[in-house]
Scaffold this motif. Structure first.
Motif, PDB file in Angstrom:
ATOM      1  N   ARG A   1       0.824  -1.208   0.000  1.00 30.56           N
ATOM      2  CA  ARG A   1       0.000   0.000   0.000  1.00 30.56           C
ATOM      3  C   ARG A   1       0.868   1.272   0.000  1.00 30.56           C
ATOM      4  O   ARG A   1       0.540   2.264  -0.644  1.00 30.56           O
ATOM      5  CB  ARG A   1      -0.939   0.007   1.208  1.00 30.56           C
ATOM      6  N   ALA A   2       1.967   1.216   0.729  1.00 26.77           N
ATOM      7  CA  ALA A   2       2.810   2.408   0.857  1.00 26.77           C
ATOM      8  C   ALA A   2       3.663   2.663  -0.388  1.00 26.77           C
ATOM      9  O   ALA A   2       3.899   3.821  -0.755  1.00 26.77           O
ATOM     10  CB  ALA A   2       3.714   2.270   2.084  1.00 26.77           C
ATOM     11  N   TYR A   3       4.107   1.586  -1.033  1.00 28.64           N
ATOM     12  CA  TYR A   3       5.082   1.754  -2.118  1.00 28.64           C
ATOM     13  C   TYR A   3       4.671   1.073  -3.420  1.00 28.64           C
ATOM     14  O   TYR A   3       5.513   0.772  -4.253  1.00 28.64           O
ATOM     15  CB  TYR A   3       6.451   1.239  -1.660  1.00 28.64           C
ATOM     16  N   ARG A   4       3.352   0.857  -3.600  1.00 28.60           N
ATOM     17  CA  ARG A   4       2.855   0.187  -4.814  1.00 28.60           C
ATOM     18  C   ARG A   4       3.371   0.872  -6.083  1.00 28.60           C
ATOM     19  O   ARG A   4       3.850   0.212  -7.011  1.00 28.60           O
ATOM     20  CB  ARG A   4       1.335   0.181  -4.816  1.00 28.60           C
ATOM     21  N   SER A   5       3.278   2.195  -6.142  1.00 24.70           N
ATOM     22  CA  SER A   5       3.637   2.908  -7.375  1.00 24.70           C
ATOM     23  C   SER A   5       5.128   2.863  -7.667  1.00 24.70           C
ATOM     24  O   SER A   5       5.550   2.976  -8.816  1.00 24.70           O
ATOM     25  CB  SER A   5       3.177   4.364  -7.300  1.00 24.70           C
ATOM     26  N   LYS A   6       5.936   2.660  -6.621  1.00 29.55           N
ATOM     27  CA  LYS A   6       7.389   2.687  -6.817  1.00 29.55           C
ATOM     28  C   LYS A   6       7.992   1.292  -6.973  1.00 29.55           C
ATOM     29  O   LYS A   6       9.052   1.142  -7.582  1.00 29.55           O
ATOM     30  CB  LYS A   6       8.055   3.413  -5.642  1.00 29.55           C
ATOM     31  N   LEU A   7       7.320   0.281  -6.434  1.00 28.37           N
ATOM     32  CA  LEU A   7       7.896  -1.063  -6.453  1.00 28.37           C
ATOM     33  C   LEU A   7       7.176  -2.029  -7.395  1.00 28.37           C
ATOM     34  O   LEU A   7       7.794  -2.965  -7.911  1.00 28.37           O
ATOM     35  CB  LEU A   7       7.883  -1.663  -5.041  1.00 28.37           C
ATOM     36  N   CYS A   8       5.886  -1.831  -7.592  1.00 30.48           N
ATOM     37  CA  CYS A   8       5.084  -2.828  -8.312  1.00 30.48           C
ATOM     38  C   CYS A   8       4.992  -2.530  -9.802  1.00 30.48           C
ATOM     39  O   CYS A   8       4.796  -1.381 -10.207  1.00 30.48           O
ATOM     40  CB  CYS A   8       3.675  -2.901  -7.719  1.00 30.48           C
ATOM     41  N   LYS A   9       5.109  -3.568 -10.597  1.00 31.13           N
ATOM     42  CA  LYS A   9       4.942  -3.474 -12.046  1.00 31.13           C
ATOM     43  C   LYS A   9       3.459  -3.374 -12.388  1.00 31.13           C
ATOM     44  O   LYS A   9       2.639  -4.114 -11.852  1.00 31.13           O
ATOM     45  CB  LYS A   9       5.544  -4.701 -12.734  1.00 31.13           C
ATOM     46  N   ALA A  10       3.131  -2.495 -13.331  1.00 32.50           N
ATOM     47  CA  ALA A  10       1.729  -2.279 -13.691  1.00 32.50           C
ATOM     48  C   ALA A  10       1.149  -3.457 -14.462  1.00 32.50           C
ATOM     49  O   ALA A  10      -0.057  -3.699 -14.420  1.00 32.50           O
ATOM     50  CB  ALA A  10       1.603  -1.003 -14.523  1.00 32.50           C
ATOM     51  N   GLU A  11       2.019  -4.213 -15.169  1.00 29.47           N
ATOM     52  CA  GLU A  11       1.500  -5.277 -16.043  1.00 29.47           C
ATOM     53  C   GLU A  11       1.114  -6.552 -15.293  1.00 29.47           C
ATOM     54  O   GLU A  11       0.546  -7.467 -15.879  1.00 29.47           O
ATOM     55  CB  GLU A  11       2.502  -5.608 -17.154  1.00 29.47           C
ATOM     56  N   ILE A  12       1.412  -6.638 -14.008  1.00 31.18           N
ATOM     57  CA  ILE A  12       0.949  -7.768 -13.197  1.00 31.18           C
ATOM     58  C   ILE A  12       0.391  -7.233 -11.880  1.00 31.18           C
ATOM     59  O   ILE A  12       0.659  -6.097 -11.497  1.00 31.18           O
ATOM     60  CB  ILE A  12       2.074  -8.797 -12.909  1.00 31.18           C
ATOM     61  N   SER A  13      -0.379  -8.063 -11.206  1.00 29.24           N
ATOM     62  CA  SER A  13      -1.043  -7.635  -9.961  1.00 29.24           C
ATOM     63  C   SER A  13      -0.160  -7.933  -8.754  1.00 29.24           C
ATOM     64  O   SER A  13      -0.576  -8.570  -7.799  1.00 29.24           O
ATOM     65  CB  SER A  13      -2.383  -8.353  -9.826  1.00 29.24           C
ATOM     66  N   GLN A  14       1.042  -7.423  -8.804  1.00 29.32           N
ATOM     67  CA  GLN A  14       2.110  -7.792  -7.880  1.00 29.32           C
ATOM     68  C   GLN A  14       1.772  -7.592  -6.404  1.00 29.32           C
ATOM     69  O   GLN A  14       2.214  -8.342  -5.551  1.00 29.32           O
ATOM     70  CB  GLN A  14       3.342  -6.966  -8.253  1.00 29.32           C
ATOM     71  N   CYS A  15       0.994  -6.545  -6.094  1.00 26.42           N
ATOM     72  CA  CYS A  15       0.726  -6.205  -4.697  1.00 26.42           C
ATOM     73  C   CYS A  15      -0.649  -6.657  -4.225  1.00 26.42           C
ATOM     74  O   CYS A  15      -1.152  -6.177  -3.200  1.00 26.42           O
ATOM     75  CB  CYS A  15       0.873  -4.699  -4.491  1.00 26.42           C
ATOM     76  N   VAL A  16      -1.286  -7.583  -4.932  1.00 26.78           N
ATOM     77  CA  VAL A  16      -2.626  -8.037  -4.562  1.00 26.78           C
ATOM     78  C   VAL A  16      -2.588  -8.792  -3.233  1.00 26.78           C
ATOM     79  O   VAL A  16      -1.614  -9.486  -2.923  1.00 26.78           O
ATOM     80  CB  VAL A  16      -3.225  -8.926  -5.684  1.00 26.78           C
ATOM     81  N   THR A  17      -3.656  -8.635  -2.431  1.00 26.71           N
ATOM     82  CA  THR A  17      -3.762  -9.325  -1.145  1.00 26.71           C
ATOM     83  C   THR A  17      -5.132  -9.985  -1.036  1.00 26.71           C
ATOM     84  O   THR A  17      -6.008  -9.786  -1.894  1.00 26.71           O
ATOM     85  CB  THR A  17      -3.600  -8.342   0.036  1.00 26.71           C
ATOM     86  N   THR A  18      -5.325 -10.730   0.046  1.00 32.62           N
ATOM     87  CA  THR A  18      -6.638 -11.336   0.272  1.00 32.62           C
ATOM     88  C   THR A  18      -7.732 -10.273   0.363  1.00 32.62           C
ATOM     89  O   THR A  18      -8.876 -10.513  -0.014  1.00 32.62           O
ATOM     90  CB  THR A  18      -6.647 -12.161   1.572  1.00 32.62           C
ATOM     91  N   GLY A  19      -7.379  -9.089   0.848  1.00 38.18           N
ATOM     92  CA  GLY A  19      -8.356  -8.014   0.954  1.00 38.18           C
ATOM     93  C   GLY A  19      -8.919  -7.615  -0.404  1.00 38.18           C
ATOM     94  O   GLY A  19     -10.117  -7.346  -0.543  1.00 38.18           O
ATOM     95  N   ASP A  20      -8.054  -7.569  -1.428  1.00 38.57           N
ATOM     96  CA  ASP A  20      -8.506  -7.226  -2.775  1.00 38.57           C
ATOM     97  C   ASP A  20      -9.469  -8.276  -3.316  1.00 38.57           C
ATOM     98  O   ASP A  20     -10.493  -7.946  -3.925  1.00 38.57           O
ATOM     99  CB  ASP A  20      -7.306  -7.102  -3.719  1.00 38.57           C
ATOM    100  N   ILE A  21      -9.152  -9.547  -3.092  1.00 39.90           N
ATOM    101  CA  ILE A  21     -10.014 -10.626  -3.597  1.00 39.90           C
ATOM    102  C   ILE A  21     -11.323 -10.663  -2.817  1.00 39.90           C
ATOM    103  O   ILE A  21     -12.400 -10.860  -3.391  1.00 39.90           O
ATOM    104  CB  ILE A  21      -9.294 -11.981  -3.526  1.00 39.90           C
ATOM    105  N   LYS A  22     -11.262 -10.439  -1.509  1.00 42.04           N
ATOM    106  CA  LYS A  22     -12.493 -10.376  -0.712  1.00 42.04           C
ATOM    107  C   LYS A  22     -13.413  -9.269  -1.216  1.00 42.04           C
ATOM    108  O   LYS A  22     -14.634  -9.463  -1.320  1.00 42.04           O
ATOM    109  CB  LYS A  22     -12.157 -10.110   0.759  1.00 42.04           C
TER     110      LYS A  22
ATOM    111  N   ALA B   1      18.086   1.081  -5.300  1.00 42.86           N
ATOM    112  CA  ALA B   1      17.015   2.000  -4.888  1.00 42.86           C
ATOM    113  C   ALA B   1      17.590   3.361  -4.507  1.00 42.86           C
ATOM    114  O   ALA B   1      18.665   3.442  -3.898  1.00 42.86           O
ATOM    115  CB  ALA B   1      16.251   1.420  -3.705  1.00 42.86           C
ATOM    116  N   PRO B   2      16.896   4.462  -4.826  1.00 42.67           N
ATOM    117  CA  PRO B   2      17.324   5.785  -4.353  1.00 42.67           C
ATOM    118  C   PRO B   2      17.378   5.790  -2.827  1.00 42.67           C
ATOM    119  O   PRO B   2      16.587   5.091  -2.171  1.00 42.67           O
ATOM    120  CB  PRO B   2      16.210   6.709  -4.857  1.00 42.67           C
ATOM    121  N   PRO B   3      18.295   6.544  -2.243  1.00 48.38           N
ATOM    122  CA  PRO B   3      18.459   6.535  -0.780  1.00 48.38           C
ATOM    123  C   PRO B   3      17.171   6.811  -0.002  1.00 48.38           C
ATOM    124  O   PRO B   3      16.928   6.183   1.034  1.00 48.38           O
ATOM    125  CB  PRO B   3      19.496   7.639  -0.542  1.00 48.38           C
ATOM    126  N   ASP B   4      16.327   7.742  -0.506  1.00 44.58           N
ATOM    127  CA  ASP B   4      15.105   8.058   0.232  1.00 44.58           C
ATOM    128  C   ASP B   4      14.110   6.902   0.207  1.00 44.58           C
ATOM    129  O   ASP B   4      13.423   6.631   1.195  1.00 44.58           O
ATOM    130  CB  ASP B   4      14.458   9.328  -0.309  1.00 44.58           C
TER     131      ASP B   4
END
Length: 292
Positions: free
Chosen positions: A184-205, A254-257
């Protein structure tokens, strides 16, 4: 915005090293085995229904350890029934390990294995092109929805393949886990848009609730020792960081920040507990059980 990072899954050798280290540092396999041996047999009790043959399908089966655990429980629940087991796995290396495990395992003469070196999406296309009408009694998806474009469509398709008493079992990171908070915190910076990399049980529920699809849910408690992630230059810590972020050489690229932010979140009480100098990350899983 698409992430510039390279996915860990695209470097098979490093992924395997990171995954093995993760298994050593976490209780993931133990909590899965506890579920498979303690709860799954009751879930599978109704699928026999006087049959002499059961159709089973594993989507993204990996090296097959959990598949064989489930087959053993199925056999104990329905002794004497033969099993046709469809294995869907895109990695040739994983399929090779699975086949080797089968050859080393006794008492599997009740199972007929059919191997498919395909992704879940490729297998769906194959199924539709061949116009296969066969129905499944048991389908399982263990931590594979991260690698599909549309997890909701994937769940819907495979659920449509179930027999009237069939069961679809989905295992995924829990929405209460540290994984979910990191996503949730870093989806845009870590997750690839072409797959559902950050999906959780909450999304499926949420998807199932919106469609009015009933399900049963089980939370599997799992912890992971990530203490080494906070030791600069520690090779094992860097491997664990790669696994947590799913980024190749995250610590070095990764950038230091971003690196500092990820490390701060991993250590935050929302994600981890610190006991006697060791940092234990919440790596809980969730299990969703669906009927046809």
């Amino acid at each position: 915005m698409a992430t510039p990072f390279k996915l860990l899954i695209n470097d098979y050798q490093r992924y395997v090293r990171a995954f093995q280290l993760y298994l050593e540092r976490s209780s993931e396999h133990q909590c899965m085995q506890d579920f498979i041996r303690g709860i799954l047999p009751d879930i599978l009790a109704s699928i026999g229904d006087g049959k002499v043959n059961l159709n089973v399908m594993g989507i993204g089966s990996g090296a097959g350890e959990m598949d064989l655990e489930m087959l053993a429980q199925l056999h104990m629940k329905h002794p004497g029934i033969r099993v046709d087991n469809e294995v869907v796995e895109p990695s040739s290396e994983m399929l090779h390990k699975y086949k080797a495990l089968v050859s080393e395992t006794s008492n599997l003469n009740y199972v007929n294995f059919t191997w498919h070196k395909m992704t879940a999406s490729e297998f769906e296309e194959h199924w539709k092109e061949k116009n296969i009408m066969e129905k499944m009694d048991f389908i399982h998806m263990i931590e594979m929805l991260y690698y599909v474009k549309d997890p909701e469509a994937t769940v819907s398709f495979y659920r449509s393949l179930l027999n009237k008493n069939g069961k679809l079992v989905i295992i995924l990171v829990s929405e209460e886990s540290g994984w979910a908070r990191l996503g949730r915190a870093y989806r845009s910076k870590l997750c690839k848009a072409e797959i559902s990399q950050c999906v959780t049980t909450g999304d499926i529920k949420s998807f199932l609730d919106a469609k009015g699809i009933p399900y049963k849910y089980y939370e599997l408690n799992s912890q992971m020792d990530i203490t080494e992630c906070f030791t600069e230059g520690c090779e094992e810590g860097e491997l664990l960081l790669d696994f947590l972020t799913e980024v190749i050489h995250f610590s070095k690229t990764a950038p230091p920040d971003l690196k500092a932010g990820v490390l701060d979140l991993l250590r935050h009480p929302d994600c981890s507990k610190e006991v006697d100098g060791r940092i234990s990350f919440n790596s809980n899983l969730g299990v969703l059980v669906l009927d046809p």
